[in-house]
Design a protein around this motif. Structure first.
Motif, PDB file in Angstrom:
ATOM      1  N   LYS A 103       5.956  -0.227  -4.428  1.00 58.39           N
ATOM      2  CA  LYS A 103       4.866   0.733  -4.210  1.00 58.39           C
ATOM      3  C   LYS A 103       4.905   1.829  -5.264  1.00 58.39           C
ATOM      4  CE  LYS A 103       4.101   0.346   0.785  1.00 58.39           C
ATOM      5  NZ  LYS A 103       4.257   1.045   2.080  1.00 58.39           N
ATOM      6  N   LYS A 105       6.188   1.572  -8.315  1.00 52.83           N
ATOM      7  CA  LYS A 105       5.764   0.973  -9.581  1.00 52.83           C
ATOM      8  C   LYS A 105       4.249   0.794  -9.619  1.00 52.83           C
ATOM      9  CE  LYS A 105       9.943  -1.599 -10.794  1.00 52.83           C
ATOM     10  NZ  LYS A 105      10.536  -2.934 -10.993  1.00 52.83           N
ATOM     11  N   LEU A 106       3.678   0.368  -8.512  1.00 49.93           N
ATOM     12  CA  LEU A 106       2.238   0.181  -8.432  1.00 49.93           C
ATOM     13  C   LEU A 106       1.507   1.509  -8.641  1.00 49.93           C
ATOM     14  CD1 LEU A 106      -0.152  -1.700  -7.865  1.00 49.93           C
ATOM     15  CD2 LEU A 106       0.138  -1.197  -5.428  1.00 49.93           C
ATOM     16  N   SER A 108       2.605   4.055 -10.314  1.00 50.26           N
ATOM     17  CA  SER A 108       2.767   4.405 -11.722  1.00 50.26           C
ATOM     18  C   SER A 108       1.795   3.613 -12.594  1.00 50.26           C
ATOM     19  CB  SER A 108       4.209   4.126 -12.152  1.00 50.26           C
ATOM     20  OG  SER A 108       4.357   4.320 -13.536  1.00 50.26           O
ATOM     21  N   ILE A 109       1.684   2.313 -12.328  1.00 46.43           N
ATOM     22  CA  ILE A 109       0.768   1.460 -13.105  1.00 46.43           C
ATOM     23  C   ILE A 109      -0.678   1.891 -12.869  1.00 46.43           C
ATOM     24  CG2 ILE A 109      -0.129  -0.900 -13.278  1.00 46.43           C
ATOM     25  CD1 ILE A 109       2.774  -1.846 -12.759  1.00 46.43           C
ATOM     26  N   ALA A 110      -1.020   2.229 -11.644  1.00 46.01           N
ATOM     27  CA  ALA A 110      -2.375   2.688 -11.343  1.00 46.01           C
ATOM     28  C   ALA A 110      -2.682   3.974 -12.106  1.00 46.01           C
ATOM     29  CB  ALA A 110      -2.541   2.901  -9.843  1.00 46.01           C
ATOM     30  N   SER A 111      -1.705   4.855 -12.188  1.00 41.08           N
ATOM     31  CA  SER A 111      -1.891   6.109 -12.919  1.00 41.08           C
ATOM     32  C   SER A 111      -2.108   5.839 -14.412  1.00 41.08           C
ATOM     33  CB  SER A 111      -0.667   7.000 -12.722  1.00 41.08           C
ATOM     34  OG  SER A 111      -0.785   8.175 -13.478  1.00 41.08           O
ATOM     35  N   ILE A 112      -1.292   4.955 -14.975  1.00 40.30           N
ATOM     36  CA  ILE A 112      -1.432   4.594 -16.391  1.00 40.30           C
ATOM     37  C   ILE A 112      -2.795   3.940 -16.624  1.00 40.30           C
ATOM     38  CG2 ILE A 112      -0.556   3.023 -18.180  1.00 40.30           C
ATOM     39  CD1 ILE A 112       2.270   3.520 -16.990  1.00 40.30           C
ATOM     40  N   ASN A 113      -3.217   3.096 -15.699  1.00 37.95           N
ATOM     41  CA  ASN A 113      -4.511   2.434 -15.805  1.00 37.95           C
ATOM     42  C   ASN A 113      -5.648   3.460 -15.822  1.00 37.95           C
ATOM     43  OD1 ASN A 113      -6.133   0.105 -15.977  1.00 37.95           O
ATOM     44  ND2 ASN A 113      -6.505   0.149 -13.768  1.00 37.95           N
ATOM     45  N   GLU A 114      -5.555   4.456 -14.962  1.00 36.74           N
ATOM     46  CA  GLU A 114      -6.589   5.503 -14.926  1.00 36.74           C
ATOM     47  C   GLU A 114      -6.642   6.257 -16.261  1.00 36.74           C
ATOM     48  OE1 GLU A 114      -8.991   6.331 -12.711  1.00 36.74           O
ATOM     49  OE2 GLU A 114      -8.369   4.501 -11.672  1.00 36.74           O
TER      50      GLU A 114
END
Length: 142
Positions: A103, A105-106, A108-114
């Motif tokens: 969760k 990591k997800l 963090s990845i969502a933040s980077i994606n944004e």
């Protein structure tokens, strides 16, 4: 005419328990009257001339002794199940920890994606603002 006494088949509990223990002994030693070879509740009941329900309901100590001879005592089975439960709880704890890590990591990845989506939209806007001419590559000559 003689009437049968219904209590003729009933034995005192102490005598019945002795009969059951003797039946176990005969089966274990290969001396069963009805050729039983394995000590089971059903075999002991047949050898003693009683029902399995009688053993289960009125002689739980005898039933437990039979289970122990089979290697299936309720205490041993309970201990095995308890150990299985402990192992499953440990697995569950590990899975919960893994879920929490995933969760994080997800998120963090969502933040980077944004951030990347925002940068992409900014770059697209800059491209529209400039009069940029796209170069089309020429077809190679044959």
């Amino acid at each position: 005419m003689k009437s049968k006494d219904k209590t003729a088949n009933y034995k005192p509990a102490v005598d019945r328990e002795k009969d059951l223990k003797l039946a176990i002994y005969r089966i274990e030693n290969g001396r069963a009257h009805n050729k039983e070879t394995k000590v089971t509740i059903a075999a002991v009941a047949r050898e003693a001339g009683v029902s399995t329900a009688l053993i289960h309901n009125h002689y739980p100590a005898v039933a437990e002794a039979i289970r122990e001879k089979q290697g299936r005592s309720s205490r041993a089975m309970r201990d095995v199940k308890h150990q299985d439960l402990i192992a499953e709880r440990q697995k569950s704890t590990g899975y919960r920890q893994e879920i929490e890590e995933l969760k994080a990591k997800l998120a963090s990845i969502a933040s980077i994606n944004e951030v990347l989506l925002e940068e992409n939209s900014v770059l697209k806007a800059k491209l529209k603002d400039r009069s940029v001419v796209e170069l089309v590559s020429a077809q190679p000559r044959r």
